[in-house]
Motif scaffolding. Sequence first.
Motif, PDB file in Angstrom:
ATOM      1  N   ILE A 278      11.576  30.929  40.304  1.00 57.12           N
ATOM      2  CA  ILE A 278      13.170  31.280  39.454  1.00 57.12           C
ATOM      3  C   ILE A 278      13.497  32.851  39.325  1.00 57.12           C
ATOM      4  O   ILE A 278      12.954  33.565  39.149  1.00 57.12           O
ATOM      5  CB  ILE A 278      12.196  30.770  37.785  1.00 57.12           C
ATOM      6  CG1 ILE A 278      12.903  31.326  36.460  1.00 57.12           C
ATOM      7  CG2 ILE A 278      11.410  31.635  37.570  1.00 57.12           C
ATOM      8  CD1 ILE A 278      13.378  30.662  35.306  1.00 57.12           C
ATOM      9  N   LYS A 279      15.148  33.115  39.280  1.00 58.39           N
ATOM     10  CA  LYS A 279      15.463  34.202  38.611  1.00 58.39           C
ATOM     11  C   LYS A 279      15.868  34.213  38.469  1.00 58.39           C
ATOM     12  O   LYS A 279      17.444  33.259  37.358  1.00 58.39           O
ATOM     13  CB  LYS A 279      16.781  34.406  40.261  1.00 58.39           C
ATOM     14  CG  LYS A 279      15.672  34.413  42.119  1.00 58.39           C
ATOM     15  CD  LYS A 279      17.092  34.274  42.435  1.00 58.39           C
ATOM     16  CE  LYS A 279      16.940  34.470  43.972  1.00 58.39           C
ATOM     17  NZ  LYS A 279      17.873  34.599  45.116  1.00 58.39           N
ATOM     18  N   PRO A 280      16.108  35.338  37.423  1.00 59.94           N
ATOM     19  CA  PRO A 280      15.110  36.112  38.119  1.00 59.94           C
ATOM     20  C   PRO A 280      14.221  36.454  37.405  1.00 59.94           C
ATOM     21  O   PRO A 280      14.218  35.581  37.044  1.00 59.94           O
ATOM     22  CB  PRO A 280      16.253  37.349  36.795  1.00 59.94           C
ATOM     23  CG  PRO A 280      17.209  36.907  36.023  1.00 59.94           C
ATOM     24  CD  PRO A 280      17.766  35.437  36.617  1.00 59.94           C
ATOM     25  N   GLY A 281      13.147  37.123  37.577  1.00 62.03           N
ATOM     26  CA  GLY A 281      12.053  37.010  37.421  1.00 62.03           C
ATOM     27  C   GLY A 281      11.053  36.527  38.633  1.00 62.03           C
ATOM     28  O   GLY A 281       9.899  36.357  38.332  1.00 62.03           O
ATOM     29  N   LYS A 282      11.532  36.226  39.628  1.00 59.28           N
ATOM     30  CA  LYS A 282      10.566  35.606  40.707  1.00 59.28           C
ATOM     31  C   LYS A 282       9.231  36.503  40.940  1.00 59.28           C
ATOM     32  O   LYS A 282       8.730  36.183  41.308  1.00 59.28           O
ATOM     33  CB  LYS A 282      11.464  35.116  41.614  1.00 59.28           C
ATOM     34  CG  LYS A 282      11.903  36.656  42.683  1.00 59.28           C
ATOM     35  CD  LYS A 282      12.700  35.926  43.750  1.00 59.28           C
ATOM     36  CE  LYS A 282      13.435  36.819  44.485  1.00 59.28           C
ATOM     37  NZ  LYS A 282      13.351  38.153  44.575  1.00 59.28           N
ATOM     38  N   SER A 283       9.415  37.852  40.897  1.00 57.79           N
ATOM     39  CA  SER A 283       8.731  38.897  41.652  1.00 57.79           C
ATOM     40  C   SER A 283       7.129  38.671  40.091  1.00 57.79           C
ATOM     41  O   SER A 283       6.441  39.683  40.222  1.00 57.79           O
ATOM     42  CB  SER A 283       9.194  40.139  41.952  1.00 57.79           C
ATOM     43  OG  SER A 283       9.405  41.059  40.623  1.00 57.79           O
ATOM     44  N   PRO A 298       8.516  42.218  35.901  1.00 60.53           N
ATOM     45  CA  PRO A 298      10.146  42.927  36.838  1.00 60.53           C
ATOM     46  C   PRO A 298      11.147  43.889  36.068  1.00 60.53           C
ATOM     47  O   PRO A 298      10.490  43.651  34.170  1.00 60.53           O
ATOM     48  CB  PRO A 298      10.562  42.079  38.167  1.00 60.53           C
ATOM     49  CG  PRO A 298      10.882  40.402  36.449  1.00 60.53           C
ATOM     50  CD  PRO A 298       9.426  40.933  36.531  1.00 60.53           C
ATOM     51  N   GLY A 303      14.521  42.304  32.481  1.00 63.65           N
ATOM     52  CA  GLY A 303      14.402  40.739  33.639  1.00 63.65           C
ATOM     53  C   GLY A 303      13.751  40.279  33.334  1.00 63.65           C
ATOM     54  O   GLY A 303      13.360  39.369  34.072  1.00 63.65           O
TER      55      GLY A 303
HETATM   56  O1  MOO Z   1      14.020  37.638  40.233  1.00 64.18           O
HETATM   57 MO1  MOO Z   1      13.708  39.442  39.875  1.00 64.18          MO
HETATM   58  O2  MOO Z   1      12.178  39.350  40.453  1.00 64.18           O
HETATM   59  O3  MOO Z   1      15.423  39.611  39.638  1.00 64.18           O
HETATM   60  O4  MOO Z   1      13.362  39.880  38.469  1.00 64.18           O
END
Ligand code: MOO
Length: 404
Positions: A278-283, A298, A303
């Motif tokens: 999922i984007k944003p937030g993949k990290s 993130p 974010g």
């Molecule tokens: O996909 Mo990042 O991890 O924009 O938040």
Amino acid sequence: MDFYKALSTVKSFAEELEKEWVSLDRAPGRVCGSTIRASLSVPSSPLSRWDGFAVGSIDTATASVSRPVALEIVQSEPITAGSYTEPEVAPGRCAKIMTGGLIPPGCDAVVRYEDVTEREGRIFVRSPVSAGDGIIKTGQLIRKGQIITRKGTVISPYNLCILAETGAATLPAFRKPRIGILAIGDELLLPGERLDGPKRYAGGQYFLAGLAEKVFGAFVLNLGIVRDSPEEIEKTVKSVKCIDLLVTTGGTGKGTKDHIDALWKTLNVKELFSGLNIKPGKSSRCGIFNDTLWLALPGGAMGGVVIFTEVLNEIAKIWYDRREVLTPRIRVEVSLTPDGNGFEPGSNYLSFLGFVERKDGEFMFRLQDDNIYRSVNAYIIVPPGENIVPGYTTEATLLMSGWD
Ligand code: MOO
Ligand SMILES: Nc1nc2c(c(=O)[nH]1)N[C@H]1C(S)=C(S)[C@@H](COP(=O)(O)OP(=O)(O)OC[C@H]3O[C@@H](n4cnc5c(N)ncnc54)[C@H](O)[C@@H]3O)O[C@H]1N2
């Protein structure tokens, strides 16, 4: 890892919270800890609905405009709300009664004063009334024993009113979960600190803390800001006790000053999810450290908002023994982005913050504008491969607390 699968892994590590007794005055927004039944009926005796006269309905059976029935008013104080009832009212008589007054024995209906004529100690009734007319029956509003608030309900003003009406001064509520929030970043300052050199104020934790408190009913432990130093992060994280969830922001990427990945290995954090689609937030990632859930989001002012809300919604189901998520969801039509092109659908879920407003009777979701006041009160999540085309409708999650 698939976003929704990740959410379900988190759920299995949360536990139902303990309960405590809470005064009704302190209960708004708290989550009810057990199903509550009415301890008495409301009203507990039949009451008058009107200001008027309590009558025996049978006396009025022959009443008509041309031949009104005359009833003698018993000579005593009018029956007011909270006063004792009179002795039995004999046939052919009536008693003056006010709204909320107890129906006296011998009467089974109340006529409004404006529907009769009062003259020389008598009233003249011009049409028959039926038994029960003008009366609020025992238990008509609330029946003794009926469920008035279910376990897991967010206590609303309405719930408060009903609980109070049945005499409940306290109620069992789940204790507030404690959420620690820590912002990580050399460049971050708290508002109030002196802005100096290449620094910036950190707004991200305020969004999360507000949601934690107002939407999820949590007590927020503000852990402040630490620098991008593994030692500092470790020290702070280890110093925190008695929390139900630790949330950190920043440092999740692959940059030279992003330490979450390496630190989790050093600290042996038991990972529940990472690498979300999922984007944003993949990290974002989530794990267990010292028996506590740790959600690493993130950096950025916004974010982590969607991941935070989605994860908290799942955990809150367990904390509060609920089936439904706490945030209201409504059907919306998405207004296109200013250039009208939407975006490239891909292999990830895409989340968009934005603003829900009513236009011509429909709820519209306006994608977040970069620079506009009030541009965020909700978000949508678009599944992989889907595109926002004209007329696209979906569910928006409102960033506000929902009463049940
Ligand atoms: O996909 Mo990042 O991890 O924009 O938040
Ligand atoms: N080469 C690549 N670079 C980046 C990638 C990538 O795939 N390849 N991914 C980007 C994505 S996506 C994300 S998300 C971030 C990961 O960010 P971090 O978790 O490491 O966050 P930071 O670097 O610490 O901060 C990012 C940004 O946000 C500001 N910030 C941080 N905390 C706050 C706060 N509490 N309030 C407001 N603003 C905050 C910070 O100053 C940075 O500007 O990596 C991308 N890079």
